[in-house]
Design a protein around this motif. Structure first.
Motif, PDB file in Angstrom:
ATOM      1  N   SER A  52      67.687 165.012  67.792  1.00  0.00           N
ATOM      2  CA  SER A  52      68.492 164.395  66.590  1.00  0.00           C
ATOM      3  C   SER A  52      69.082 165.758  65.855  1.00  0.00           C
ATOM      4  N   LEU A  53      68.507 166.667  65.714  1.00  0.00           N
ATOM      5  CA  LEU A  53      68.988 167.657  64.838  1.00  0.00           C
ATOM      6  C   LEU A  53      70.142 168.695  65.387  1.00  0.00           C
ATOM      7  N   THR A  54      70.318 168.321  66.587  1.00  0.00           N
ATOM      8  CA  THR A  54      71.532 169.087  67.442  1.00  0.00           C
ATOM      9  C   THR A  54      72.314 168.150  68.039  1.00  0.00           C
ATOM     10  N   GLY A  55      73.403 168.688  68.632  1.00  0.00           N
ATOM     11  CA  GLY A  55      74.615 167.922  69.407  1.00  0.00           C
ATOM     12  C   GLY A  55      74.440 167.762  70.849  1.00  0.00           C
ATOM     13  N   LEU A  56      73.171 168.158  71.253  1.00  0.00           N
ATOM     14  CA  LEU A  56      72.738 168.313  72.666  1.00  0.00           C
ATOM     15  C   LEU A  56      72.432 167.152  73.185  1.00  0.00           C
ATOM     16  N   ASP A  57      72.837 166.668  74.337  1.00  0.00           N
ATOM     17  CA  ASP A  57      72.562 165.356  75.025  1.00  0.00           C
ATOM     18  C   ASP A  57      71.359 165.627  76.002  1.00  0.00           C
ATOM     19  N   ALA A  58      71.105 166.628  76.494  1.00  0.00           N
ATOM     20  CA  ALA A  58      69.937 166.832  77.215  1.00  0.00           C
ATOM     21  C   ALA A  58      69.375 168.254  77.513  1.00  0.00           C
ATOM     22  N   ALA A  59      68.500 168.449  77.926  1.00  0.00           N
ATOM     23  CA  ALA A  59      68.159 169.986  78.330  1.00  0.00           C
ATOM     24  C   ALA A  59      67.458 170.052  79.569  1.00  0.00           C
ATOM     25  N   ILE A  60      67.544 171.306  80.270  1.00  0.00           N
ATOM     26  CA  ILE A  60      66.661 171.695  81.180  1.00  0.00           C
ATOM     27  C   ILE A  60      65.501 172.659  80.739  1.00  0.00           C
ATOM     28  N   HIS A  61      64.383 172.241  80.965  1.00  0.00           N
ATOM     29  CA  HIS A  61      63.017 172.956  80.264  1.00  0.00           C
ATOM     30  C   HIS A  61      62.060 173.164  81.056  1.00  0.00           C
ATOM     31  N   TYR A  62      61.743 174.332  81.021  1.00  0.00           N
ATOM     32  CA  TYR A  62      60.345 175.048  81.530  1.00  0.00           C
ATOM     33  C   TYR A  62      59.329 174.766  80.986  1.00  0.00           C
ATOM     34  N   GLY A  63      58.261 174.081  81.428  1.00  0.00           N
ATOM     35  CA  GLY A  63      57.082 173.661  80.818  1.00  0.00           C
ATOM     36  C   GLY A  63      56.553 172.429  81.491  1.00  0.00           C
ATOM     37  N   ARG A  64      55.852 171.579  80.440  1.00  0.00           N
ATOM     38  CA  ARG A  64      55.179 170.252  80.880  1.00  0.00           C
ATOM     39  C   ARG A  64      56.039 169.244  80.214  1.00  0.00           C
ATOM     40  N   PRO A  65      56.116 168.035  81.019  1.00  0.00           N
ATOM     41  CA  PRO A  65      56.757 166.770  80.595  1.00  0.00           C
ATOM     42  C   PRO A  65      56.288 166.122  79.558  1.00  0.00           C
ATOM     43  N   ASP A  66      56.076 166.811  78.247  1.00  0.00           N
ATOM     44  CA  ASP A  66      55.290 166.296  76.915  1.00  0.00           C
ATOM     45  C   ASP A  66      56.220 166.462  75.870  1.00  0.00           C
ATOM     46  N   TRP A  67      57.428 166.185  75.886  1.00  0.00           N
ATOM     47  CA  TRP A  67      58.260 166.401  74.800  1.00  0.00           C
ATOM     48  C   TRP A  67      58.356 165.189  74.002  1.00  0.00           C
ATOM     49  N   PRO A  68      58.141 165.150  72.927  1.00  0.00           N
ATOM     50  CA  PRO A  68      58.124 163.613  72.159  1.00  0.00           C
ATOM     51  C   PRO A  68      59.630 163.036  72.269  1.00  0.00           C
ATOM     52  N   GLY A  69      59.326 161.834  72.328  1.00  0.00           N
ATOM     53  CA  GLY A  69      60.784 160.925  71.957  1.00  0.00           C
ATOM     54  C   GLY A  69      61.781 161.328  73.100  1.00  0.00           C
ATOM     55  N   THR A  70      61.348 161.489  74.199  1.00  0.00           N
ATOM     56  CA  THR A  70      62.427 161.870  75.208  1.00  0.00           C
ATOM     57  C   THR A  70      61.784 161.325  76.612  1.00  0.00           C
ATOM     58  N   TYR A  78      62.269 170.807  84.158  1.00  0.00           N
ATOM     59  CA  TYR A  78      62.493 169.657  84.109  1.00  0.00           C
ATOM     60  C   TYR A  78      63.838 169.162  83.292  1.00  0.00           C
ATOM     61  N   LEU A  79      64.407 168.018  83.894  1.00  0.00           N
ATOM     62  CA  LEU A  79      65.835 167.740  83.039  1.00  0.00           C
ATOM     63  C   LEU A  79      65.152 166.681  81.846  1.00  0.00           C
ATOM     64  N   VAL A  80      65.399 166.890  80.578  1.00  0.00           N
ATOM     65  CA  VAL A  80      64.843 166.000  79.556  1.00  0.00           C
ATOM     66  C   VAL A  80      66.044 165.574  78.712  1.00  0.00           C
ATOM     67  N   TRP A  81      65.877 164.473  78.315  1.00  0.00           N
ATOM     68  CA  TRP A  81      67.040 163.664  77.372  1.00  0.00           C
ATOM     69  C   TRP A  81      66.390 162.666  76.398  1.00  0.00           C
ATOM     70  N   PRO A  82      67.128 162.402  75.525  1.00  0.00           N
ATOM     71  CA  PRO A  82      66.637 161.348  74.299  1.00  0.00           C
ATOM     72  C   PRO A  82      66.524 159.979  75.063  1.00  0.00           C
ATOM     73  N   SER A  83      65.471 159.103  74.942  1.00  0.00           N
ATOM     74  CA  SER A  83      65.417 157.920  75.535  1.00  0.00           C
ATOM     75  C   SER A  83      66.800 157.033  75.295  1.00  0.00           C
ATOM     76  N   GLN A  84      67.452 157.110  74.428  1.00  0.00           N
ATOM     77  CA  GLN A  84      68.414 156.361  74.283  1.00  0.00           C
ATOM     78  C   GLN A  84      69.626 156.548  74.924  1.00  0.00           C
ATOM     79  N   LYS A  85      69.472 157.552  75.663  1.00  0.00           N
ATOM     80  CA  LYS A  85      70.752 158.033  76.484  1.00  0.00           C
ATOM     81  C   LYS A  85      70.602 157.923  78.146  1.00  0.00           C
ATOM     82  N   THR A  86      69.319 157.308  78.224  1.00  0.00           N
ATOM     83  CA  THR A  86      68.916 157.162  79.676  1.00  0.00           C
ATOM     84  C   THR A  86      70.228 156.553  80.489  1.00  0.00           C
ATOM     85  N   SER A  87      70.869 155.244  79.946  1.00  0.00           N
ATOM     86  CA  SER A  87      71.864 154.908  80.785  1.00  0.00           C
ATOM     87  C   SER A  87      73.307 155.521  80.767  1.00  0.00           C
ATOM     88  N   TRP A  88      73.374 156.424  80.031  1.00  0.00           N
ATOM     89  CA  TRP A  88      74.795 157.024  79.636  1.00  0.00           C
ATOM     90  C   TRP A  88      75.140 157.677  81.010  1.00  0.00           C
TER      91      TRP A  88
END
Length: 297
Positions: free
Chosen positions: A138-156, A270-280
């Motif tokens: 919410s503090l960036t203009g990014l729609d998604a991210a490719i993240h190295y780690g674990r799938p424990d990113w809150p709100g995504t 992992y590909l990570v994205w905000p939940s509200q963009k799932t169907s975009w």
């Protein structure tokens, strides 16, 4: 909920007058009358209850409040215009997707594969920005991210792409000189560390059965894998690097793997994205394409 936003016409009139320093010139730019521009800005000032311009005899001068508003309004209008142009040019079938990426993953894995994505989805523009750590979408203009780690990113939400195995790499000269005959021989060299993977050497020592915890922690730290690969090529030391990120360097002989000890990790990409963009739609298309690419050998 009704947004507390002035009319677009008023904001456009304000921006034009601020850049031109004149209601008359702003009116010419907007193809409206001078009185229309003046009326729009007066209404804006009344709505905001603040003066935006000092009306001088020959020109307009922004007040402090006007300068502050201009700094926020211009980027917002640019973004709104870009969104409309995206929609028109793609006829609703695409758009611009802002993707945060781990830099070396982008250069070594993602970008070489992107032509196939763009051929399949010509109406999607994929912009890349460097991100090394989790962040608040919410503090960036990014729609998604490719993240190295674990799938424990809150709100995504997230989708597994691929794991990785890491190997020790060295300059090919060390192989030719037979200076790395057994895993314990790495103790004779400088060990280069990656800042976000501080325990890679310690874990490799454990895998190799080397009992030297202090030696595993010494040596310079670099932030990017690309820096480390270049340092190893230059003979500055040895490093533990993900095999797929240096596969081309190993294939062309600029890096060598002295021991076939492969270090696996609990972390993954992992590909990570905000939940509200799932169907975009552009994100769905990217997600499907990444799934296909990651499944390829």
């Amino acid at each position: 909920m009704r947004r507390k936003i002035p009319s677009t016409q008023a904001l456009l009139a304000f921006e034009a007058a601020a850049h031109r320093g004149s209601f008359t010139l702003a009116a010419q730019d907007l193809s409206v009358s001078q009185s229309a521009v003046s009326h729009q800005i007066l209404g804006l000032e009344q709505e905001l209850d603040v003066s935006l311009f000092r009306r001088l005899p020959r020109q307009l001068e922004l007040t402090d409040a006007g300068r502050s508003l201009l700094a926020r309004v211009s980027p917002a209008l640019d973004a709104l215009e870009a969104a409309m142009l995206d929609l028109v040019s793609s006829k609703g079938e695409g758009g611009t997707l802002e993707l945060g990426v781990v830099p070396t993953f982008a250069t070594k894995w993602l970008i070489p594969r992107m032509p196939s994505f763009l051929r399949a989805h010509p109406h999607v523009t994929l912009n890349l920005a460097t991100r090394l750590q989790p962040f608040d979408f919410s503090l960036t203009g990014l729609d998604a991210a490719i993240h190295y780690g674990r799938p424990d990113w809150p709100g995504t939400e997230s989708e597994y792409l691929m794991g990785e195995d890491s190997v020790v790499v060295c300059s090919p000269a060390l192989i030719q000189e037979r200076r790395l005959r057994s895993p314990a021989d790495v103790l004779n060299f400088t060990l280069i560390h990656q800042s976000t993977r501080p325990h890679a050497w310690r874990d490799w020592f454990q895998l190799a059965g080397i009992d030297d915890a202090q030696g595993a922690g010494t040596g310079p730290k670099y932030e990017l894998f690309s820096m480390i690969a270049q340092a190893v090529k230059a003979g500055l030391g040895l490093a533990v690097l993900p095999r797929f990120l240096v596969a081309d360097d190993i294939a062309d002989g600029t890096l060598a793997v002295p021991f076939e000890l492969s270090l696996s990790s609990d972390f993954a990409y992992y590909l990570v994205w905000p939940s509200q963009k799932t169907s975009w739609r552009p994100l769905v298309q990217l997600r499907e394409w990444l799934r296909e690419q990651a499944a390829m050998p």
